[in-house]
Design a protein around this motif. Structure first.
Motif, PDB file in Angstrom:
ATOM      1  N   ASP A 166      10.562  26.979  33.787  1.00 36.27           N
ATOM      2  CA  ASP A 166      11.233  25.856  34.456  1.00 36.27           C
ATOM      3  C   ASP A 166      12.670  25.703  33.972  1.00 36.27           C
ATOM      4  O   ASP A 166      13.577  25.399  34.754  1.00 36.27           O
ATOM      5  N   HIS A 167      12.873  25.884  32.658  1.00 37.77           N
ATOM      6  CA  HIS A 167      14.222  25.767  32.098  1.00 37.77           C
ATOM      7  C   HIS A 167      15.143  26.860  32.646  1.00 37.77           C
ATOM      8  O   HIS A 167      16.317  26.612  32.936  1.00 37.77           O
ATOM      9  N   ALA A 168      14.597  28.060  32.782  1.00 37.89           N
ATOM     10  CA  ALA A 168      15.390  29.181  33.302  1.00 37.89           C
ATOM     11  C   ALA A 168      15.813  28.925  34.742  1.00 37.89           C
ATOM     12  O   ALA A 168      16.958  29.170  35.131  1.00 37.89           O
ATOM     13  N   ILE A 169      14.862  28.423  35.546  1.00 37.91           N
ATOM     14  CA  ILE A 169      15.174  28.140  36.957  1.00 37.91           C
ATOM     15  C   ILE A 169      16.228  27.033  37.052  1.00 37.91           C
ATOM     16  O   ILE A 169      17.138  27.093  37.862  1.00 37.91           O
ATOM     17  N   GLY A 170      16.094  26.035  36.198  1.00 32.95           N
ATOM     18  CA  GLY A 170      17.087  24.964  36.186  1.00 32.95           C
ATOM     19  C   GLY A 170      18.463  25.475  35.790  1.00 32.95           C
ATOM     20  O   GLY A 170      19.483  25.061  36.357  1.00 32.95           O
ATOM     21  N   ALA A 171      18.500  26.380  34.825  1.00 31.62           N
ATOM     22  CA  ALA A 171      19.777  26.954  34.403  1.00 31.62           C
ATOM     23  C   ALA A 171      20.421  27.774  35.519  1.00 31.62           C
ATOM     24  O   ALA A 171      21.643  27.756  35.693  1.00 31.62           O
ATOM     25  N   LEU A 172      19.593  28.483  36.266  1.00 32.80           N
ATOM     26  CA  LEU A 172      20.120  29.251  37.405  1.00 32.80           C
ATOM     27  C   LEU A 172      20.710  28.329  38.464  1.00 32.80           C
ATOM     28  O   LEU A 172      21.761  28.618  39.048  1.00 32.80           O
ATOM     29  N   ARG A 173      20.028  27.227  38.719  1.00 30.42           N
ATOM     30  CA  ARG A 173      20.524  26.282  39.722  1.00 30.42           C
ATOM     31  C   ARG A 173      21.843  25.646  39.292  1.00 30.42           C
ATOM     32  O   ARG A 173      22.696  25.336  40.125  1.00 30.42           O
ATOM     33  N   ASP A 174      22.000  25.437  37.989  1.00 30.98           N
ATOM     34  CA  ASP A 174      23.211  24.782  37.479  1.00 30.98           C
ATOM     35  C   ASP A 174      24.344  25.764  37.200  1.00 30.98           C
ATOM     36  O   ASP A 174      25.458  25.342  36.908  1.00 30.98           O
TER      37      ASP A 174
END
Length: 425
Positions: free
Chosen positions: A321-329
């Protein structure tokens, strides 16, 4: 008067043509075809005449297309009560022969630069029940047919048409043509709307810029938005980069440099004088400026001189989840991200997770539990040859760069290595 619907003609065919007055006597001859872009960029606004009764020093006259009729043989004739007026001295008109013929334009679809040989026109609204005549701009001729027409200008139109028809048409619709910010040469280019321009590959834009003459090149480059200009600037050679930015002020260049990859921005600034580079850095936002200044400290042929500081690194305890959030940001070029880097408590790289693995993992999965790629790194001082050898030996898509304490400082992507190899050839 009999009229001809959808009768085709061209700029070369109309240049020098006689225009008659309402009684049929020669009023003058066509010297130019004027377009008023602010009024209607798709139609000829009027014909510029040298009046038969005028002296050599007299100014040209303008006759609106709506004031004309076509005779059965195609001769232009002034309508009753219509009168020519002096051509305005302002620069509001685009004059087709002066401003378009022999000029370079960009074929967006073919991704190439072409030269205008002629312009095809169509007489419209020529039926009896429509009062006003109009002359629509249909296509730009960029092939031999247009060149032959101009070469044979002055011969009978039937002969010109018969000879030029032997050559295939090579045309570009006028709908794609628009003015760049007009410089003294009144240059033109094919209209590239921002959505269309954003879909062109930066390499194609770079190729076009390199093909254009300096005036057209500058006009096109300054018409690009900062993000597109930055991407194109990264693709051209250093000498061309300097040519593109030499006429821009430091604030303009700073806006473009901020959109560039930090490594590419550092390479660009390193080619400038210290005074010019410092002036640009002063105009940049503090965060972007610091990234570029850090990279400027490294030698250009070292790994650090080739790396970018735009990457995604997460603590080793991070979840999918953290990785996906980092990609979005992520605000950099997302297409360049191939791996997520995992760091320990000392900011040392311990693993890398291929991006594709995120698609296969369930939310909440610890990144450390996912399949990892082989970890290959290089030191900031590694030379270009060593970097290329690592990419070749391990078939890498990206290469983490670490300092002497093994802290992650940047990443080299495959395209940087390709550029390095091309430059060394």
């Amino acid at each position: 008067m009999t009229r001809h619907a959808n009768q085709r003609t061209s700029v070369s065919a109309l240049m020098g043509s006689a225009v008659a007055d309402a009684q049929g006597a020669t009023l003058g001859h066509v010297r130019e075809l004027a377009v008023a872009p602010s009024v209607d960029a798709a139609h000829i606004h009027g014909v510029v005449l040298k009046l038969a009764s005028s002296k050599r020093t007299d100014k040209p006259s303008l006759v609106l297309i709506s004031q004309l009729e076509l005779s059965p043989d195609g001769t232009m004739q002034l309508r009753e009560s219509a009168q020519p007026t002096p051509l305005p001295e302002d620069e509001s008109f685009l004059l087709l022969e002066r401003d378009l013929l022999d000029q370079q334009i960009i074929d967006v679809h073919g991704h190439k630069v072409v030269r205008v040989n002629d312009v095809d026109l169509v007489w419209e609204n020529c039926q009896e029940d429509l009062p006003d005549l109009s002359l629509r701009i249909a296509e730009v001729e960029v092939g031999m047919r247009g060149a032959v027409r101009r070469l044979l200008k002055g011969l009978p139109s039937t002969s010109v048409d018969r000879i030029s028809s032997r050559f295939g048409a090579s045309v570009i619709p006028w709908d794609f043509v628009d003015l760049i910010d007009r410089d003294p040469a009144r240059r033109v280019r094919l209209k590239i709307e921002q959505d269309r321009l954003s879909k062109m590959h930066p390499s194609d834009i770079a190729d076009i810029l390199e093909e254009l003459a300096p005036a057209e090149r500058h006009a096109l480059f300054v018409s690009l938005d900062e993000e597109v200009a930055a991407e194109a600037l990264e693709e051209v050679k250093p000498k061309m980069q300097q040519a593109l930015i030499e006429s821009l002020d430091s604030e303009q260049i700073a806006g473009i440099v901020e959109e560039m990859d930090p490594g590419a921005a550092a390479d660009l600034l390193s080619e400038l004088t210290d005074e010019r580079s410092e002036a640009i850095l002063e105009e940049m936002d503090p965060e972007e400026r610091q990234e570029v200044e850090d990279l400027l400290e490294f030698a250009g042929n070292s790994a650090a001189g080739r790396m970018t500081t735009e990457y995604i690194a997460l603590p080793s305890a991070a979840l999918v989840d953290h990785a996906i959030g980092a990609l979005r940001d992520y605000e950099g070029d997302i297409d360049m991200i191939t791996d997520i880097y995992l760091l320990d408590e000392d900011e040392k790289i311990i693993a890398l997770v291929p991006l594709v693995q995120l698609l296969l993992a369930a939310p909440g999965t610890p990144l450390t539990n996912m399949p990892h790629s082989h970890l290959v790194t290089c030191n900031v001082d590694a030379n270009g040859r060593k970097v290329a050898e690592l990419f070749d030996k391990y078939n890498l898509r990206s290469l983490p760069v670490v300092d002497n304490e093994k802290h992650l400082t940047g990443v080299i992507h495959a395209e940087q290595v390709i550029a390095l190899l091309r430059a060394s050839r």
